[in-house]
Design an enzyme around this catalytic site. Structure first.
Site, mmCIF file in Angstrom:
data_model
loop_
_atom_site.group_PDB
_atom_site.id
_atom_site.type_symbol
_atom_site.label_atom_id
_atom_site.label_comp_id
_atom_site.label_asym_id
_atom_site.label_seq_id
_atom_site.Cartn_x
_atom_site.Cartn_y
_atom_site.Cartn_z
ATOM 1 N N LYS A 21 48.165 -22.702 -18.119
ATOM 2 C CA LYS A 21 48.550 -24.109 -17.862
ATOM 3 C C LYS A 21 49.239 -24.295 -16.509
ATOM 4 C CE LYS A 21 52.895 -23.804 -20.421
ATOM 5 N NZ LYS A 21 53.393 -23.733 -21.790
ATOM 6 N N ARG A 36 62.081 -26.828 -30.379
ATOM 7 C CA ARG A 36 60.865 -27.527 -29.966
ATOM 8 C C ARG A 36 59.947 -27.451 -31.180
ATOM 9 N NH1 ARG A 36 57.330 -26.003 -24.636
ATOM 10 N NH2 ARG A 36 56.032 -25.013 -26.231
HETATM 11 C C1 LIG Z 1 53.760 -22.522 -22.007
HETATM 12 C C2 LIG Z 1 53.721 -21.770 -23.254
HETATM 13 C C3 LIG Z 1 53.679 -20.370 -23.230
HETATM 14 C C4 LIG Z 1 53.726 -19.577 -21.939
HETATM 15 O O1 LIG Z 1 55.009 -19.628 -21.377
HETATM 16 P P1 LIG Z 1 55.396 -18.808 -20.056
HETATM 17 O O2 LIG Z 1 56.849 -18.968 -19.922
HETATM 18 O O3 LIG Z 1 54.605 -19.401 -18.968
HETATM 19 O O4 LIG Z 1 55.007 -17.390 -20.307
HETATM 20 C C5 LIG Z 1 53.609 -19.707 -24.435
HETATM 21 N N1 LIG Z 1 53.593 -20.388 -25.608
HETATM 22 C C6 LIG Z 1 53.641 -21.729 -25.667
HETATM 23 C C7 LIG Z 1 53.627 -22.384 -26.995
HETATM 24 C C8 LIG Z 1 53.718 -22.459 -24.493
HETATM 25 O O5 LIG Z 1 53.756 -23.798 -24.557
#
Ligand SMILES: *Cc1c(COP(=O)(O)O)cnc(C)c1O
Length: 355
Positions: free
Chosen positions: A35, A128
């Site tokens: 993302k 969250r």
């Molecule tokens: C964005 C996200 C991740 C990845 O997080 P990083 O800090 O970029 O490694 C993993 N799990 C969920 C649910 C996320 O939204």
């Protein structure tokens, strides 16, 4: 064309290899999270070459960009009800925490004659997404009645909202819930999805016994940074991406100013600090494309003063050979990278060298 983000694919692949080998030692599979780069297929290919188990993204639009790659795709954000059909089409697995959504995913999967895999998210304190630990059994029992949904695991996400950090105790709690579900319902859960980049520091301890078997990693692969500190993560490279922007005005200006001062266009009240007359440059990039607090100059003699929607104001008094039309370079933090790559005004260019 400027502004431009330069992505070094070789460095990102190096980072992914480092993370894959670190996690392998602990029996953990890594899903590469895309993302931060808007689901960029070029970046995703490097993650796959490095040995990630699959690709994950929070947006269906990004998963669509990855759909030609030969790998499993995971949707990280709980689906919108209005998107369940697309989720069945583009995601092999989704992370879920709402029974109503899971039911509608099931209906869409029945219609499309497919089995859709889900991981049930548990909120272990970050507040969250996720069901509360006490409700896990109850909701799993309901999921098990759905014909075309296969519950493949439990997951949790930490350090994203309240900043609650992953720990051995949090992981133990997830394992305890997994054991309870398996015993009570007589099923096996293959995936214990323990978290994001913020879980990696735990693995640096040689005595750590991870019982989780999956992590979803974006930031530490893409930017080589430890989460949440933002420091360099041991063994990775941080200068993987660069923002380049062009100077459109360059002028000696007094830093003090006169007149009645209100809030600026963003509701902030700027403090006036008199540093005398300084050489000020305006770059053609702004808050629409970047977050000025997430930019780190990669050249000497550049101080970021702030930005409005389309203008970035920097002090270049200490920098030589700057003219109108000069290009300045910055590194970006994760939210700033995300914003830059989702701005239609920012070009992307790829490099493939380790230098
Ligand atoms: C964005 C996200 C991740 C990845 O997080 P990083 O800090 O970029 O490694 C993993 N799990 C969920 C649910 C996320 O939204």
């Amino acid at each position: 064309m400027y502004p431009k983000v330069e992505i070094n694919l070789a460095k990102i692949k190096d980072n992914a290899q480092r993370i894959v080998s670190l996690t392998k030692r602990n029996g953990i599979n890594v899903w590469g999270v895309t993302k931060g780069v808007k689901g960029d297929p070029e970046v995703a290919k490097k993650m796959l070459e490095a040995g990630v188990r699959g690709l994950a993204d929070s947006r269906i639009e990004n998963l669509k960009r990855l759909s030609d790659l030969d790998t499993e795709l995971m949707l990280l954000r709980s689906p919108m009800l209005s998107q369940v059909e697309q989720v069945i089409d583009y995601a092999d697995i989704s992370l879920n925490s709402e029974l109503e959504v899971i039911k509608q995913l099931n209906q869409a999967a029945v219609k499309k004659e497919q089995i859709h895999k889900i991981i049930l998210m548990v909120d272990l304190g970050d507040r969250r997404e996720g069901v509360l630990p006490n409700n896990v059994l109850q909701i799993v029992k309901k999921i098990e009645t759905l014909s075309n949904i296969k519950l493949v695991g439990l997951g949790t996400n930490l350090a994203c909202f309240m900043g609650i950090l992953p720990s051995k105790d949090k992981m133990k709690e997830l394992i305890r819930l997994k054991d309870e579900v398996e015993k009570e319902l007589n099923i096996t859960l293959d995936m214990i999805s323990g978290g994001n980049s913020s879980s990696l520091p735990l693995l640096l301890d040689d005595n750590y016994q991870a019982q989780i078997n999956q992590l979803r990693i974006g930031e530490t692969i893409l930017l080589g940074r430890e989460v949440p500190s933002g420091n360099a993560f041991p063994g990775t490279i941080t200068n993987t991406v660069k923002l380049k922007a062009e100077i459109i005005e360059l002028r000696q200006k007094p830093t003090s100013t006169k007149g009645q001062q209100g809030e600026n266009a963003f509701g902030e009240k700027k403090e006036i600090i008199d540093k005398g007359v300084r050489q000020r440059a305006i770059l053609a990039v702004g808050k629409q494309d970047i977050d000025p607090t997430g930019l780190i100059p990669s050249q000497d003699g550049i101080i970021i003063e702030g930005a409005s929607s389309d203008h970035l104001i920097v002090d270049v008094t200490e920098r030589e050979n700057v003219v109108v039309g000069s290009i300045l370079e910055f590194e970006l933090n994760y939210p700033c990278l995300l914003r830059a790559l989702t701005s239609p005004y920012v070009d992307v260019e790829y490099f493939n060298n380790n230098g």
